[in-house]
Design a protein around this motif. Structure first.
Motif, short mmCIF file in Angstrom:
data_model
loop_
_atom_site.label_atom_id
_atom_site.label_comp_id
_atom_site.label_asym_id
_atom_site.label_seq_id
_atom_site.Cartn_x
_atom_site.Cartn_y
_atom_site.Cartn_z
N GLU A 336 30.77 -32.17 12.27
CA GLU A 336 31.71 -31.32 12.98
C GLU A 336 32.77 -30.73 12.05
O GLU A 336 33.50 -29.82 12.43
N LYS A 337 32.88 -31.26 10.84
CA LYS A 337 33.80 -30.70 9.84
C LYS A 337 33.08 -29.77 8.87
O LYS A 337 33.64 -29.38 7.83
N GLY A 338 31.80 -29.46 9.19
CA GLY A 338 31.05 -28.55 8.34
C GLY A 338 30.50 -29.18 7.08
O GLY A 338 30.14 -28.47 6.14
N ARG A 339 30.46 -30.49 7.05
CA ARG A 339 29.92 -31.19 5.87
C ARG A 339 28.41 -31.41 6.02
O ARG A 339 27.90 -31.62 7.12
N VAL A 340 27.71 -31.42 4.87
CA VAL A 340 26.29 -31.76 4.82
C VAL A 340 26.18 -33.09 4.08
O VAL A 340 26.60 -33.19 2.92
N MET A 341 25.63 -34.09 4.75
CA MET A 341 25.56 -35.42 4.14
C MET A 341 24.25 -35.62 3.38
O MET A 341 23.17 -35.38 3.91
N MET A 342 24.38 -36.08 2.14
CA MET A 342 23.25 -36.59 1.37
C MET A 342 23.47 -38.09 1.23
O MET A 342 24.60 -38.54 1.04
N LEU A 343 22.38 -38.86 1.33
CA LEU A 343 22.51 -40.31 1.43
C LEU A 343 21.73 -41.04 0.34
O LEU A 343 20.60 -40.69 0.02
N GLY A 344 22.38 -42.06 -0.20
CA GLY A 344 21.70 -42.99 -1.10
C GLY A 344 21.91 -44.41 -0.61
O GLY A 344 23.03 -44.76 -0.23
N VAL A 345 20.86 -45.22 -0.57
CA VAL A 345 20.96 -46.62 -0.16
C VAL A 345 20.26 -47.46 -1.24
O VAL A 345 19.04 -47.35 -1.42
N ASP A 346 21.03 -48.27 -1.96
CA ASP A 346 20.46 -49.02 -3.09
C ASP A 346 21.17 -50.35 -3.23
O ASP A 346 22.32 -50.51 -2.83
N ASP A 347 20.47 -51.31 -3.83
CA ASP A 347 21.12 -52.54 -4.27
C ASP A 347 21.98 -52.21 -5.49
O ASP A 347 21.64 -51.33 -6.29
N VAL A 375 29.19 -30.37 0.65
CA VAL A 375 28.22 -31.45 0.50
C VAL A 375 28.93 -32.76 0.17
O VAL A 375 29.89 -32.78 -0.62
N VAL A 376 28.48 -33.82 0.79
CA VAL A 376 29.03 -35.16 0.56
C VAL A 376 27.87 -36.10 0.26
O VAL A 376 26.87 -36.13 0.99
N LEU A 377 28.02 -36.87 -0.80
CA LEU A 377 27.04 -37.92 -1.12
C LEU A 377 27.60 -39.26 -0.66
O LEU A 377 28.62 -39.73 -1.19
N VAL A 378 26.97 -39.85 0.34
CA VAL A 378 27.34 -41.19 0.80
C VAL A 378 26.41 -42.18 0.11
O VAL A 378 25.19 -42.14 0.30
N GLN A 379 26.97 -43.04 -0.72
CA GLN A 379 26.18 -44.04 -1.44
C GLN A 379 26.48 -45.43 -0.87
O GLN A 379 27.58 -45.96 -1.03
#
Length: 862
Positions: A336-347, A375-379
């Motif tokens: 809703e804030k116009g962000r595009v989420m990219m996701l990383g899930v790692d140990d 763009v936002v990277l959520v790690q």
């Protein structure tokens, strides 16, 4: 059928059968006989007919792993422990998935608990887990656990299998013999725990991962016919990396004590097979789609299939109200804030490439200013499974990098990188998958990694989540993946953008490509991935493995087995019931009482070890052959692939020895006889075609040579690199078959050779010729001995075996077809090596010498 494994040793001693309740309980088990199981050990009905396993007994699999799929918690209000299933455990998921598919399979588990149980509570905890969860816990002392798990497993095996060499004490740690001994000790403890519950006649055992790589040896030593599978969930390194391990052969031989060995990818299996070839001299074959290694008469099958996810569990989490709530929060926070989420899930460990991913994000923001603020990277960084200096360094580096990038490219209300360094509930992670436009997995080395699979299923979503995201009922689902080339799931995700995580610029370009790709293309890739992931779930993987294990073990009861070797060098010899070791007493006895004998002997690999540099016969071999030839009851033939000039030179001292050269093309009955041919004289003009082709492969294959015989050409790669030489040999075989298709020759591959020889020439011709010569002289053989070591000798064995019913042998003839080594053969007997062959021939020669002296004494007396 009542099993011979009883619950109570007193019942075994008294001879009384166990009660029905004890049969149902089926624990613990004690096997009555170890090692060789004789014919008397098979159960029979009263009429003497053998019976198979009872059809009323459920199939049972004992799943063995480092950790049990159970969580333990000490009761807060008093003494004792509470236990619950660990829903995230793969071991529990495979049980549920197999059950979902209607398979009637019972599961027992053997492993450790995550929590340390005081010694005073261990008996009670073990009993509760066994009765309630069908789990058998292995309680390890803290110091032994530390040396086994955090020592050998995590400091030495795990880094090496992920391609990290211990170049210095700080990198993985140098090999420590005491840690290895702790690893072996723990594997032995696991084996003892399995013995408490196993019914060796019926149960399957499935061992998981590198923590228990020597366990198959302990189990195979106790039960030669155990039905044993092993699956490696980590990468298996190339031979150049693996061969640096000081205990490399012990681990390989231990794995080969399994019946089935599973890998996630072909690369891992290929590396394992290469190690077996280079370090143990074993070769593999592919038959009807199955890869198999022959190991002392046993066929060890290789399984290549990546594990899947538990679809039912994942879909149930997608339907939780908590998941919907979290998705709504993330939508408000990002979409809703116009962000595009990219996701990383790692140990949070050194091989997951988190820092490389952050550098790629920085490169994206630097090169593409239009994506700043969007763009936002959520790690999500899960806690590391190991510990040590490397983990702390990765953690510190990741936070420092995140802070630097956010300060450089962030703005009020916008941070390009969000690093979550705390354990998250599973439904939180699923919610992030649902919202993320792209999933990034940039590990530099990883065994499998199911994060992309979970992401794909989560993006498929359901109606409620579609409503939360504001999607219509007919909206097409989409997902994008950027994955490292070095993870196990990469080959199965053909629609993903594959990257080299070390190439920062290329990863940044892939991220931009994933963001800017057309909606239709994203939908197409998602559909392709969803179709694969939804049909290749954990149930598909587990069922496929169990079915292959059943297929591999199907003929266990029909073979004779016994163990040889000591310690971790132990292995089981498995032979067909009609294939047995040639007993010296038996053949010498038959030799003494017979009067017309035919003896056919191969040379290389039989009388002379294959690995010998000097191939010429020694004085002892010449003496033995002369002793046999002096006996008038014997007709002795040496049958070799070598040239007649070489054989004439080497055996010039053997006056009465028959010699067959070049696989029997040339033949003479004794030293002074003329050479004859077994087939019409060959036209060798084909050599002008074949020799230039062989020369081409000799020039490009270091260590290979060509031997030009009178009637044959042989290309040998015995001294070449085994993998490259084998590859070149296959190519040469195809090439020669193509160019010589219209020539009267046959192209054959042998042990480190490719040979072209005239059609119809084989050692079987020599065997037929020898028997016909004796028949022409009015002699019917009552003793035939034929010994050889390779494929070319199988023709002799076949002729000898089929001659039993012919008139060329007496009805009571003693026939001994014997191969060197335990392997599939048309021969009915075997001896282990050339040293045993020489001892056998020495024994027969001694009998002939005694007979010769007796005859001389009688003549002198007359």
């Amino acid at each position: 059928m009542v099993s011979r494994s009883y619950s109570n040793l007193l019942e075994l001693a008294s001879g009384e059968p166990p009660s029905i309740s004890q049969i149902r309980r089926r624990i613990p088990r004690v096997m009555t006989v170890a090692g060789i199981i004789s014919d008397l050990d098979s159960d029979s009905d009263s009429d003497g007919s053998a019976t198979g396993p009872s059809s009323t007994t459920r199939d049972r699999t004992i799943v063995v792993a480092n950790q049990l799929p159970v969580r333990a918690r000490r009761r807060p209000d008093g003494p004792g422990w509470d236990f619950s299933w660990d829903e995230d455990s793969l071991l529990l998921q495979l049980k549920d998935a197999i059950g979902d598919r209607g398979a009637d399979m019972e599961f027992f588990y053997v492993g450790c608990l995550r929590d340390e149980i005081p010694p005073a509570d261990q008996d009670e905890v073990g009993q509760v887990l066994l009765e309630t969860f069908k789990c058998v816990p292995a309680f390890l002392p803290p110091d032994l656990l530390a040396r086994y798990y955090h020592g050998f497993c995590k400091q030495q095996l795990w880094p090496l299998f992920h391609y990290m060499l211990p170049m210095s004490p700080d990198l993985g740690g140098r090999f420590d013999r005491s840690l290895w001994q702790a690893y072996v000790s723990v594997n032995k403890i696991f084996a003892d725990k399995i013995l408490e519950v196993i019914n060796p006649d019926d149960d399957f055992v499935w061992v998981h991962d590198y923590h228990l790589m020597v366990l198959p040896t302990f189990l195979r030593k106790r039960f030669n016919r155990i039905k044993l599978g092993f699956f490696l969930h980590s990468p298996f390194p190339s031979s150049e990396i693996y061969k640096t391990l000081p205990v490399r052969e012990e681990l390989l031989r231990a794995l080969l004590n399994s019946d089935l060995i599973g890998f996630h990818t072909f690369d891992y299996a290929r590396h394992f097979l290469s190690c077996c070839g280079r370090m143990l001299g074993l070769s593999y074959e592919s038959k009807r789609g199955y890869i198999g290694l022959e190991y002392y008469g046993r066929t060890v099958s290789i399984k290549i299939l990546p594990v899947g996810i538990h679809l039912g569990q994942l879909k149930s989490v997608l339907g939780l109200p908590e998941t919907e709530t979290k998705v709504q929060e993330l939508r408000e926070q990002f979409l809703e804030k116009g962000r595009v989420m990219m996701l990383g899930v790692d140990d949070m460990d050194i091989f997951k490439g988190i820092s490389l991913k952050l550098l790629a994000m920085e490169e994206l923001l630097k090169q593409h200013p239009e994506w700043r603020g969007k763009v936002v990277l959520v790690q999500i960084a899960n806690p590391a499974r190991g510990r040590g200096k490397g983990v702390k360094e990765v953690q510190a580096e990741s936070f420092a990098m995140m802070k630097r990038i956010n300060e450089a490219y962030g703005e009020p209300g916008y941070e390009p990188i969000v690093l979550i360094d705390e354990p998250l509930p599973f439904f939180h992670r699923i919610a992030y998958y649902v919202v993320a436009e792209c999933c990034l997995v940039t590990a530099v080395r990883d065994g499998m990694n199911l994060i992309p699979y979970e992401y794909i299923i989560s993006r498929q979503g359901n109606e409620k989540l579609d409503h939360v995201l504001g999607l219509g009922t007919s909206a097409q689902k989409k997902s994008m993946l950027v994955v490292s080339e070095f993870i196990g799931c990469s080959p199965s995700l053909s629609g993903a953008i594959r990257v080299n995580p070390w190439n920062i610029e290329a990863v940044a370009d892939a991220m931009v490509n994933a963001l800017e790709m057309s909606e239709q293309e994203k939908q197409f890739r998602h559909e392709k991935h969803y179709k694969y992931v939804s049909t290749h779930d954990v149930g598909y993987w587990a069922n496929s493995f169990v079915q292959d294990l059943e297929r591999t073990c199907r003929d266990h009861s029909r073979r004779r087995c016994w163990g040889i070797g000591f310690g971790l060098g132990f292995r089981v010899v498995s032979l067909d019931t009609n294939f047995r070791k040639l007993a010296m007493e038996h053949i010498v006895s038959a030799y003494r009482r017979t009067r017309t004998r035919a003896i056919l002997l191969d040379y290389d690999g039989t009388l002379m070890p294959q690995a010998s540099i000097d191939k010429s016969p020694n004085a002892k071999s010449i003496e033995i052959l002369n002793s046999l030839c002096r006996d008038r009851n014997n007709l002795v033939f040496l049958v070799s692939a070598r040239t007649r000039a070489t054989l004439s030179d080497w055996f010039s001292a053997c006056e009465n020895l028959g010699v067959a050269a070049e696989h029997g093309y040339f033949l003479r009955l004794k030293r002074d006889a003329e050479w004859e041919t077994c087939v019409p004289v060959a036209d060798c003009s084909w050599k002008q075609i074949a020799e230039p082709v062989m020369n081409l492969y000799t020039e490009t294959t270091d260590g290979s040579t060509i031997e030009d015989k009178e009637t044959a050409l042989v290309w040998s790669y015995e001294d070449a690199d085994p993998d490259f030489g084998s590859c070149q040999a296959k190519e040469l075989l195809d090439h020669l078959e193509s160019v010589l298709a219209n020539e009267p020759v046959s192209v054959k591959s042998g042990q480190h050779i490719v040979e072209v020889k005239p059609q119809g020439v084989s050692k079987g011709l020599v065997a037929r010729r020898l028997l016909s010569i004796m028949q022409e002289r009015g002699l019917s053989s009552d003793f035939v001995l034929c010994i050889g070591d390779d494929r070319s000798d199988e023709d002799m064995f076949e002729v000898i075996s089929t001659s039993i019913a012919s008139t060329s042998l007496t009805p009571t003839a003693e026939v001994f077809a014997c191969t060197v080594g335990q392997k599939p053969s048309k021969a009915k007997y075997y001896l282990d090596d050339t040293a045993e062959i020489v001892r056998l021939m020495q024994g027969l020669a001694t009998v002939s010498e005694q007979a010769f002296r007796t005859q001389q004494s009688l003549q002198n007396g007359i």
